[in-house]
Scaffold this motif. Sequence first.
Motif, PDB file in Angstrom:
ATOM      1  N   GLY A 191       0.996  -1.266  -0.124  1.00 10.62           N
ATOM      2  CA  GLY A 191      -0.058  -0.121   0.248  1.00 10.62           C
ATOM      3  C   GLY A 191       0.923   1.264  -0.028  1.00 10.62           C
ATOM      4  N   ILE A 192       2.053   1.299  -0.109  1.00 11.13           N
ATOM      5  CA  ILE A 192       3.168   2.094  -0.233  1.00 11.13           C
ATOM      6  C   ILE A 192       3.304   2.669  -1.545  1.00 11.13           C
ATOM      7  CG2 ILE A 192       5.371   3.038   0.507  1.00 11.13           C
ATOM      8  CD1 ILE A 192       5.197   1.151   2.675  1.00 11.13           C
ATOM      9  N   GLU A 193       3.105   3.943  -1.953  1.00 14.42           N
ATOM     10  CA  GLU A 193       3.494   4.448  -3.371  1.00 14.42           C
ATOM     11  C   GLU A 193       4.926   5.094  -3.252  1.00 14.42           C
ATOM     12  OE1 GLU A 193       0.418   6.952  -4.639  1.00 14.42           O
ATOM     13  OE2 GLU A 193      -0.911   5.363  -5.631  1.00 14.42           O
ATOM     14  N   GLY A 194       5.763   4.531  -4.208  1.00 13.97           N
ATOM     15  CA  GLY A 194       6.887   4.975  -4.499  1.00 13.97           C
ATOM     16  C   GLY A 194       7.952   4.190  -5.167  1.00 13.97           C
ATOM     17  N   VAL A 195       9.399   4.191  -4.894  1.00 15.02           N
ATOM     18  CA  VAL A 195      10.181   3.314  -5.921  1.00 15.02           C
ATOM     19  C   VAL A 195      11.031   2.625  -4.721  1.00 15.02           C
ATOM     20  CG1 VAL A 195      12.122   3.199  -7.445  1.00 15.02           C
ATOM     21  CG2 VAL A 195      10.171   4.941  -7.899  1.00 15.02           C
ATOM     22  N   PRO A 238       6.124  14.038  -5.973  1.00 15.37           N
ATOM     23  CA  PRO A 238       5.892  12.679  -5.635  1.00 15.37           C
ATOM     24  C   PRO A 238       6.509  11.711  -6.623  1.00 15.37           C
ATOM     25  CG  PRO A 238       3.702  14.165  -5.444  1.00 15.37           C
ATOM     26  CD  PRO A 238       4.663  15.018  -6.103  1.00 15.37           C
ATOM     27  N   VAL A 239       6.798  10.669  -6.274  1.00 15.09           N
ATOM     28  CA  VAL A 239       7.410   9.687  -7.143  1.00 15.09           C
ATOM     29  C   VAL A 239       6.585   8.370  -6.626  1.00 15.09           C
ATOM     30  CG1 VAL A 239       9.225   8.303  -7.704  1.00 15.09           C
ATOM     31  CG2 VAL A 239       9.521  10.578  -7.325  1.00 15.09           C
ATOM     32  N   THR A 240       5.732   7.707  -8.069  1.00 17.69           N
ATOM     33  CA  THR A 240       4.929   6.648  -7.648  1.00 17.69           C
ATOM     34  C   THR A 240       5.471   5.534  -8.423  1.00 17.69           C
ATOM     35  OG1 THR A 240       3.514   7.332  -9.166  1.00 17.69           O
ATOM     36  CG2 THR A 240       2.934   7.988  -7.175  1.00 17.69           C
ATOM     37  N   SER A 241       6.449   5.660  -9.325  1.00 16.92           N
ATOM     38  CA  SER A 241       6.932   4.592 -10.247  1.00 16.92           C
ATOM     39  C   SER A 241       8.270   4.861 -10.762  1.00 16.92           C
ATOM     40  CB  SER A 241       5.991   4.510 -11.608  1.00 16.92           C
ATOM     41  OG  SER A 241       5.889   5.491 -12.676  1.00 16.92           O
ATOM     42  N   VAL A 242       8.860   3.728 -11.266  1.00 14.76           N
ATOM     43  CA  VAL A 242      10.312   3.822 -11.812  1.00 14.76           C
ATOM     44  C   VAL A 242      10.433   4.822 -12.840  1.00 14.76           C
ATOM     45  CG1 VAL A 242      12.200   2.692 -12.635  1.00 14.76           C
ATOM     46  CG2 VAL A 242      10.940   1.473 -10.852  1.00 14.76           C
ATOM     47  N   ALA A 243       9.378   4.644 -13.931  1.00 17.19           N
ATOM     48  CA  ALA A 243       9.435   5.792 -14.826  1.00 17.19           C
ATOM     49  C   ALA A 243       9.193   6.998 -14.419  1.00 17.19           C
ATOM     50  CB  ALA A 243       8.286   5.300 -15.864  1.00 17.19           C
ATOM     51  N   GLN A 244       8.520   7.277 -13.563  1.00 12.04           N
ATOM     52  CA  GLN A 244       8.295   8.666 -13.003  1.00 12.04           C
ATOM     53  C   GLN A 244       9.440   9.430 -12.336  1.00 12.04           C
ATOM     54  OE1 GLN A 244       5.138   9.530 -10.079  1.00 12.04           O
ATOM     55  NE2 GLN A 244       4.447  11.136 -11.493  1.00 12.04           N
ATOM     56  N   LEU A 245      10.081   8.244 -11.610  1.00 12.36           N
ATOM     57  CA  LEU A 245      11.344   8.525 -10.940  1.00 12.36           C
ATOM     58  C   LEU A 245      12.678   9.255 -12.035  1.00 12.36           C
ATOM     59  CD1 LEU A 245      13.414   8.942  -8.577  1.00 12.36           C
ATOM     60  CD2 LEU A 245      14.057   6.543  -9.033  1.00 12.36           C
ATOM     61  N   LEU A 246      12.541   8.331 -13.041  1.00 12.55           N
ATOM     62  CA  LEU A 246      13.737   8.770 -14.182  1.00 12.55           C
ATOM     63  C   LEU A 246      13.032   9.878 -14.819  1.00 12.55           C
ATOM     64  CD1 LEU A 246      13.909   5.143 -15.850  1.00 12.55           C
ATOM     65  CD2 LEU A 246      15.588   6.282 -14.483  1.00 12.55           C
ATOM     66  N   ALA A 247      12.168  10.229 -15.031  1.00  7.35           N
ATOM     67  CA  ALA A 247      11.599  11.468 -15.459  1.00  7.35           C
ATOM     68  C   ALA A 247      11.704  12.804 -14.747  1.00  7.35           C
ATOM     69  CB  ALA A 247       9.956  11.489 -16.051  1.00  7.35           C
ATOM     70  N   ALA A 295       9.573  11.007  -3.104  1.00  6.61           N
ATOM     71  CA  ALA A 295       9.558  12.265  -3.920  1.00  6.61           C
ATOM     72  C   ALA A 295      10.990  12.756  -4.024  1.00  6.61           C
ATOM     73  CB  ALA A 295       8.824  13.205  -2.941  1.00  6.61           C
ATOM     74  N   VAL A 296      11.100  13.658  -5.359  1.00  4.92           N
ATOM     75  CA  VAL A 296      12.389  14.431  -5.631  1.00  4.92           C
ATOM     76  C   VAL A 296      12.205  15.624  -5.614  1.00  4.92           C
ATOM     77  CG1 VAL A 296      14.107  14.657  -7.344  1.00  4.92           C
ATOM     78  CG2 VAL A 296      13.161  12.444  -6.910  1.00  4.92           C
ATOM     79  N   GLU A 297      12.823  16.540  -4.771  1.00  9.85           N
ATOM     80  CA  GLU A 297      12.532  17.941  -4.871  1.00  9.85           C
ATOM     81  C   GLU A 297      10.900  18.328  -4.506  1.00  9.85           C
ATOM     82  OE1 GLU A 297      14.570  20.544  -4.834  1.00  9.85           O
ATOM     83  OE2 GLU A 297      16.244  19.233  -4.709  1.00  9.85           O
ATOM     84  N   GLY A 298      10.388  17.244  -3.571  1.00  6.68           N
ATOM     85  CA  GLY A 298       9.184  17.809  -3.303  1.00  6.68           C
ATOM     86  C   GLY A 298       8.103  17.231  -4.226  1.00  6.68           C
TER      87      GLY A 298
END
Length: 381
Positions: free
Chosen positions: A297-301, A340-349, A335-338
């Motif tokens: 239930g945790i959203e993140g990478v 939110p990050v919910t997937s690996v693709a979003q982290l890379l973006a 999160a990156v610089e505040g």
Amino acid sequence: MIPSPQPRRGPGFVGRWLLITASIAALMVLWHALPLVESWWAPRDGAPRTVTPRGDLAADERATIELFEKSRDSVVYISTAQRVLDVWTRNVFTVPRGTGSGFIWDDAGHVVTNFHVIEGASQATVKLADGRDYPAALVGASPAHDIAVLRIGVGFKRPPPVPIGTSHDLKVGQKVFAIGNPFGLDWTLTTGIVSALDRSLPNERGGPPIEHLIQTDAAINPGNSGGPLLDSAGRLIGINTAIYSPSGASAGIGFAVPVDTVMRVVPQLIKTGRYVRPALGIEADEALNERLSALTGIEGVFVLRVTPGSAADKAGLRGVTRSAEGLVPGDVIVAVEGKPVTSVAQLLARLDDYRVGDTVRVTLRRGEDIREVAVTLQPGV
């Protein structure tokens, strides 16, 4: 009381009504035939009509015309071809592959376009606004951003580079102008507004989605790809890259790669021929990440492994470890610089918004604790 006799309507009464009806019909026929009769008697000397003075153009019309005339020479027409092997004769011949648009980047002859314009082509030809054609060489490409850089050898009368603007300060409702070659109709200008900002589209070649796209209602059609999207000052604010349309033609929803992304990617392509993504130095897996998010239930990478000596290792990030009790979960980047990050693709973006060497704030979840660490980004693989 005896009623008085009613007058009888004899043949004369019917005749009068028929005469009146016929007269009305004749008048109607004559009225409709009058222009034809008049044309028979009109002189046939074919004298030209007098031109009605128009007056001055409106201020916005003059501004649009000036913008097009100043920007036209910076836009190019790109045609590509592909070498094909005849399996019967074993001969190799060249067939046309497609067309697109591009724009002059600098005085060294670099031309920027979309990667999908030249993808799969074995040769490309760049046509300038003055009609000159030049063979183009591929300098570098970033499929993840749908950006490619070509180079042509212009010996004299070099076309001017397009002025560079910014995209981070765009506002919905701003006027925009697209110049390109839709359906091979060269140097076409369409206008519209910024319809929305920060759109994202799936990357057809896999990998992270293309982020921060500008949405516009300026007509963009096949062949516009790679052409510039300009603001009212004639500055580049994006590269026209895609449309949303069930029919394949313009439906008023077009997308452009923002110039802030172009400014990060193109200099690297010119310098090294490829784009190096900024990275943390961790390992993560998209499919496993989705399963762990569903289970916990945790959203993140979920950080699976931290590369020894990497930027993440120096910042103190932890991956999955093994203990006597079993596997110990690692950190979860939320999160990156505040943001939110919910997937690996979003982290890379998210990381792609920065350059190698930049320091970013990464928010982690470690067990029940939330903490923030500073990570200096390193070159990705």
